[in-house]
Write a protein that holds these residues in place. Structure first.
Motif, PDB file in Angstrom:
ATOM      1  N   GLU A 112       0.866  -1.182   0.000  1.00  0.00           N
ATOM      2  CA  GLU A 112       0.000   0.000   0.000  1.00  0.00           C
ATOM      3  C   GLU A 112       0.903   1.232   0.000  1.00  0.00           C
ATOM      4  O   GLU A 112       1.790   1.346   0.843  1.00  0.00           O
ATOM      5  N   SER A 166     -11.828   3.903  -0.459  1.00  0.00           N
ATOM      6  CA  SER A 166     -12.550   3.166   0.595  1.00  0.00           C
ATOM      7  C   SER A 166     -12.629   3.978   1.880  1.00  0.00           C
ATOM      8  O   SER A 166     -13.617   3.903   2.607  1.00  0.00           O
ATOM      9  N   MET A 184     -19.648  -1.594  -1.618  1.00  0.00           N
ATOM     10  CA  MET A 184     -20.688  -2.582  -1.290  1.00  0.00           C
ATOM     11  C   MET A 184     -20.483  -3.918  -2.004  1.00  0.00           C
ATOM     12  O   MET A 184     -21.073  -4.916  -1.634  1.00  0.00           O
TER      13      MET A 184
END
Ligand SMILES: Cc1cc2nc3c(=O)[nH]c(=O)nc-3n(C[C@H](O)[C@H](O)[C@H](O)COP(=O)(O)OP(=O)(O)OC[C@H]3O[C@@H](n4cnc5c(N)ncnc54)[C@H](O)[C@@H]3O)c2cc1C
Length: 370
Positions: free
Chosen positions: A32, A41, A330
């Motif tokens: 990351e 996110s 989602m």
């Protein structure tokens, strides 16, 4: 032989894929460039539902909700709250009223738990929701919300527990096949999963691979405590084009979509004053309460040429997952799960195969909730 896999990107998709890959025996390193949840996110609204008109999306929505609920039950660092999702169009907005009716028919056909609901029935169930002027409304009961960053951190912790090595503050670039370059080293892997969200286009462009994905900006704000927070469903007003949901005793309000491409590393991260004022007034009309704004921000989503995301193997051993049109959080648990399955030799999601495009297609950005 144990497969060595690199997952690039510590958002909802990356941490899920990394976790599932390790659970199935792969040796996984997640890179990351910043911290977990520092991308889209960490800026998302956390509205989750399975109300989709296409079978593949409805299935991914249902699977993701099941995983959110299971994670919420098994860990105390993650909470998912079930809550109905209601969407509607105004009287006189014939096109969108018809659209809501058609969506419900299509969603039912693919097994979604949705139905049309009269404004009177809505008002009876949610007295705090002003239903005057609603023409056609629908509801989905397989729905709920969470704080997306808490999912990423909890799933990141779960990934570490099953052996994933997570390297934060580690930007990587693609080198030749299977190789990644960090600022100090070159690593070689059997497979690379690019879960780099809206940065995916740039990461691939550096090795000359085009994809038809355009990053665009959306906005949201939260409010201080309101007396109505727990008495309203998650709500999307299709005519005015904004949504709100309960959040920690207040509300989270969103949309403010810009329909043009932006550089995902150079965009205004604060919400526009006009967006906040317009939508504060809209919310006030719907919940008969004047909300005080506590925080307002902007973030990025990714659009594709056909509205479906790019998920799967793009080149031998190189997998991507991006272009979720504002519906990536989602679906992230299901998408991460299916990516992991595909990397390990199973079936991916055919409808999202990134190789369905040449990469240089021209297209307009379409608002994700429309
Ligand atoms: C305001 C807002 C509201 C939203 N609301 C919702 C919602 O209610 N429901 C919903 O489903 N979706 C929502 N979305 C969309 C959702 O946020 C995204 O679709 C989803 O979070 C994408 O997850 P991801 O893991 O693919 O990407 P990200 O979360 O963006 O993760 C990608 C990660 O990759 C890292 N990265 C990038 N390049 C590199 C590199 N070279 N090396 C290493 N790391 C790199 C980034 O730092 C980032 O952390 C919303 C988005 C915004 C901005």
């Amino acid at each position: 032989m144990r497969l060595h896999v690199a997952v690039v990107g510590g958002g909802a998709v990356g941490v899920t894929a990394a976790h599932d890959l390790a659970c199935d025996g792969a040796d996984v390193t997640l890179f990351e460039r910043d911290e977990l949840a520092s991308g889209s996110s960490g800026r998302a609204a956390g509205v989750c539902y399975s109300a989709f008109p296409h079978a593949v999306d409805a299935a991914n929505g249902r699977r993701s909700l099941a995983r959110f609920r299971a994670l919420s039950e098994s860990r105390d660092d993650f909470e998912f709250t079930s809550c109905p999702y209601v969407w509607f169009a105004h009287e006189g907005d014939t096109e969108r009223c018809e659209g809501v009716r058609e969506q419900v028919t299509q969603m039912k056909a693919v097994g979604a738990d949705v139905s049309l609901v009269s404004p009177e029935a809505l008002r009876a169930e949610f007295p705090a929701l002003e239903t005057a002027g609603i023409g056609v409304a629908a509801r989905c009961d397989d729905a709920g919300y969470t704080e997306p960053a808490t999912y990423v951190r909890a799933m990141g912790a779960a990934a570490r527990e099953v052996g994933v090595s997570i390297e934060e503050n580690m930007p990587v670039r693609l080198a030749e096949s299977g190789k990644l370059r960090t600022p100090t080293e070159t690593h070689e892997f059997d497979a690379v999963v690019l879960a780099t969200g809206v940065q995916t286009k740039q990461v691939l462009a550096e090795i000359g691979i085009p994809i038809p994905m355009k990053p665009y900006r959306v906005q949201a704000f939260t409010t201080d405590q309101t007396p109505v927070s727990e008495e309203i469903p998650m709500t999307y007003d299709a005519t005015e084009g904004f949504y709100f949901r309960p959040r920690q005793g207040g509300l989270l309000v969103g949309d403010g979509t810009e329909l043009f491409e932006r550089d995902p590393d150079d965009y205004p991260k604060d919400a526009d004053e006009e967006f906040v004022e317009t939508n504060r007034a809209r919310v006030e009309r719907r919940v008969a309460f004047e909300p005080a704004v506590s925080r307002a921000w902007a973030g990025m989503c990714g659009a594709t040429a056909d509205f479906d995301p790019l998920v799967g193997e793009l080149r031998d051993g190189l997998y991507v997952a991006c272009g979720f049109q504002g519906h990536g959080f989602m679906r992230a648990p299901a998408i991460g799960e299916r990516l992991a399955t595909q990397v390990l030799g199973g079936e991916g999601i055919q409808a999202f195969d990134p190789r369905r495009f040449r990469g240089d297609e021209e297209f307009e950005i379409v608002e994700g909730l429309s």
